[in-house]
Structures are given as structure tokens and as C-alpha cells.
Motif scaffolding. Sequence first.
Motif, mmCIF file in Angstrom:
data_model
loop_
_atom_site.group_PDB
_atom_site.id
_atom_site.type_symbol
_atom_site.label_atom_id
_atom_site.label_comp_id
_atom_site.label_asym_id
_atom_site.label_seq_id
_atom_site.Cartn_x
_atom_site.Cartn_y
_atom_site.Cartn_z
ATOM 1 N N CYS A 1 0.857 -1.186 0.000
ATOM 2 C CA CYS A 1 0.000 0.000 0.000
ATOM 3 C C CYS A 1 0.890 1.231 0.000
ATOM 4 N N CYS A 78 -13.534 -5.152 2.918
ATOM 5 C CA CYS A 78 -12.761 -6.063 2.065
ATOM 6 C C CYS A 78 -13.306 -7.485 2.147
ATOM 7 N N CYS A 107 -9.713 -4.562 -2.319
ATOM 8 C CA CYS A 107 -8.877 -3.568 -1.646
ATOM 9 C C CYS A 107 -9.685 -2.278 -1.494
ATOM 10 N N SER A 109 -8.878 1.514 -0.382
ATOM 11 C CA SER A 109 -7.799 2.457 -0.066
ATOM 12 C C SER A 109 -8.399 3.852 0.083
ATOM 13 N N HIS A 116 -4.281 -1.002 -3.164
ATOM 14 C CA HIS A 116 -3.872 -2.314 -2.657
ATOM 15 C C HIS A 116 -3.866 -2.405 -1.139
ATOM 16 N N SER A 118 -5.566 -3.988 1.699
ATOM 17 C CA SER A 118 -6.493 -5.078 1.989
ATOM 18 C C SER A 118 -6.064 -5.728 3.304
#
Length: 296
Positions: A1, A78, A107, A109, A116, A118
Amino acid sequence: CSEERSSREKRVVGRSTGGCGQARRMSDVEMDEGAGAEMDLTNQDVINKYKAAGEIVNKTLAGLMVYAKPGMKVVDCCAFGDSLITQQCAMIYKSKKMEKGIAFPTCVSVNDCVCHYSPLPSDSPTVSLKAGDVVKVDLGCHVDGFIAVAAHTFVLREENDTAPITGPKADVIKAAYLAAEAGLRLVKPGNTNAQVTEILKKAASDFGVNTVQGVLMHELKQFVIDGNNVIIEREDIEQKVDTFEFEQSKVYTVDVFMSTGEGKPILRDARTTVFKRAVDQEYKLKMKDSRYMIGE
């Protein structure tokens, strides 16, 4: 992330994803693959599987946008997205023995986190959603290895809040959406990946935002989510790619990120939870810790 480099002003990242050669509606026709059949869009069975996967990701994305509310934990969102994909996959191609399910985990964000994110239930601290957050959802599904991916950015609101989104949030989301639409229209035989990169740059400039470094959009193949032919979102001295022409019956992603910041991500402290399966390798895990990680 990843997140934007720190500055006095909070930065916002918007994202939009589409696919070329990836249909959106599921066909009722299910055809058997013939021996030696081409595993691309010249094969009707392949098309049907892309359609099925495309319908599942679209329904899941829509469901998550309704499910996400202020105060909810990202980890729960998620898990909800993953469960929707799994449940829908269980309802198709029941009579056939084939792999199907999550191609890319859900995911979620938030704000300056690019993508990404998650988290696992055991992760700490827990990230929760707040009204006004810019939320980016991305996920993927596959049917027999034929992958559909989707992403969308929205601003989380309190119930009954219908005021229009304005300012930098509106600019970055609109830029990502229009850039993705323009990019999709350029993904056709005879055009090149460089043309898509250029139109994304122009869209960012028009809205006063920036494309994001390190973003690559890949050709998709059976069980391969990151093929060798790639479109780079932002070409610079640090990263360049070879130019190629798009081909008939191939499948590509158009995955667009825009930022109100410089567009230069840095790693966050959160641990990595998204891993890629090496489909050409099979082995039994012997270490207890390895089995625990896969099970988690």
C-alpha cells in the motif's frame, strides 16, 4: 500500500479502471472448449467466461458502494467484497470442474493511500471509514483463469447528504474517470500503448492534477494478471516501457490513477497482504509459518 509524499496539504488520489475486450453482461450460452482451441477472444467459450467474470466484478463493486458506511472498518468492507465474489462464482458453471473465484482480493484504499490496501483481521491499528473520505475500491474475479478487474472512486457521505462534490476531490475523480474513458477508446488494433500514456497525461493537465508514478496496465491472459505487454501511466527517466501495438482478440486493462499531489508514491508502514500466485510452480509448504500465512 502506498501513499503520497508528505506535505502540509492532504493529498487525494482518485482511480478508475476499465478493460478492453472484457464484456460486461453474462451470456446464457456455455460452450465446451474444443481440443486445441485458441484461448483468446476468437474462442466463444473464452468470451462467455470473461462476460461472467465481468458481471460478477460489476455487481460486487456496486454492492460495496452501498455497503460502505461512515464508521465501518475497512477490513470488513474487504471481507464483504471477497464474499460476494465467492458466492457469485459458486452459482455459475456448476456442472464443470474449473477454477473460479477471486483473481485480485478486494482492496479499499482511503484518501492518500494509492491502492492495494487489503488488511487482515489480525492487523492493527484498524482503519475505519469517515464521511468525506475519498474511497478507492479495486477487485478482480476469474472464471477458468479468465480475469475481469474493476476499480472505482467515490466520496463517502452521510445518509441524505446530496450536496455536489466540489474542489480538488471533484477534480481528481473526474480526471481519473475521463482519462480512463479516453484511454479505453484508444485501445484498438493499430494504436500503441504510447498513445494511451499521452492522453492520460493530457487529461491530468486539463484538471490540474498529476498521473502517478509506477502504475503499469497489463495485458491479461488465462491465469496471468500481469502480462508482458504494458501501458505505463507516467513515463519518466526512472521508468520507461517498450512501445507495442494493440492486437485484435487480446485483452488489456486500463487502470488510471490521478493525484492532487506530486504523484510520487512512497511505501506505508502497513504490511503486504496481497501476493501473486506463480501458476507455473507447484510445491507443498513444509514450514508451519508458511502454512499459517497462506491459511490467513
